[in-house]
Design an enzyme around this catalytic site. Sequence first.
Site, PDB file in Angstrom:
ATOM      1  N   SER A  39     -12.456  84.333  20.546  1.00 18.25           N
ATOM      2  CA  SER A  39     -13.578  83.485  20.172  1.00 18.25           C
ATOM      3  C   SER A  39     -14.605  84.304  19.367  1.00 18.25           C
ATOM      4  O   SER A  39     -14.260  84.894  18.354  1.00 18.25           O
ATOM      5  CB  SER A  39     -14.185  82.859  21.430  1.00 18.25           C
ATOM      6  OG  SER A  39     -14.932  81.720  21.128  1.00 18.25           O
ATOM      7  N   ASP A 151      -9.163  77.481  21.472  1.00 19.08           N
ATOM      8  CA  ASP A 151      -9.839  78.733  21.803  1.00 19.08           C
ATOM      9  C   ASP A 151      -8.968  79.684  22.625  1.00 19.08           C
ATOM     10  O   ASP A 151      -8.325  79.291  23.605  1.00 19.08           O
ATOM     11  CB  ASP A 151     -11.109  78.409  22.587  1.00 19.08           C
ATOM     12  CG  ASP A 151     -12.136  79.509  22.537  1.00 19.08           C
ATOM     13  OD1 ASP A 151     -11.777  80.672  22.787  1.00 19.08           O
ATOM     14  OD2 ASP A 151     -13.309  79.215  22.245  1.00 19.08           O
TER      15      ASP A 151
END
Length: 277
Positions: A39, A151
């Site tokens: 991320s 993610d």
Amino acid sequence: MPKIGIALGGGFARGMAHIGVLKVLEEEGIPVSMVAGTSVGAIMGAAYCSGLTIAELEEVAHKVRFTTFARWTLSRFGFASTDRMTSFLKQTLKVYTFEELRIPLGVTATDFKTGGGTVFTSGPIIDPVRASCAYPGMFLPVELEGRCLVDGMLSYPVPTRPLREMGAERVIGVHLKGQWSKGCAPRHFFDVIGQSFAIAQDMMSSVWRSAADIVIEPDVAGFDYDDFKRADELIKVGELAMRAALPEVRKWMEAPADALAPLAVGMVARPSPMPAD
């Protein structure tokens, strides 16, 4: 000298603490042999490994806001797209493929269909970073190589295991643990989904911690996920956390080559609380 890898975890704006960690390692002359990022850790890792100096990273941190990366949209798959991240990364990175990086990098993402983790280490950088940042419910998934990716925090909250697979002999994991909502009641939908994922990630923390020799936990509890305007403070807490771990890291530099087997249990380094103003 051991091959030191640093795993940069996710945390939205709190990820600016990663700059402080990298800053201390450079100031102390401790070489980083490889980086893995999830991320926002993937953004910071890509920028650093592409050749940005710490001063340049700090300059970028002072300029970015949530809308630098995201564009609000109306979709059944999420509330924001990461298409603006493409132009941001094109303007920020000094190279655009993994092969051109000055330091080897791994970028994590999660296959939405299978739930399996994916680690990108070759080819173009930008789309894997976008995928790594596609937080479910907030950002739209990213289609890449025939897969629907979200993610990397779902599979690699702190990507320590990918670093071992990349050849790291010592691994520093940087965990940005913080509450999404400061009060008892959430402020909005993003607090609900963010705190839910944070709880789930805490429950699986033993997996990634087992692959770390040291876990750095900058004190980001007082920062919101979108506190981009507090860049200086976030960088500072990253510095404090890394300095707390320096005595152990220095031991690695002095250890003989045959003493570089992974530690059985990772040490957790936490800095002393920052003095009140």
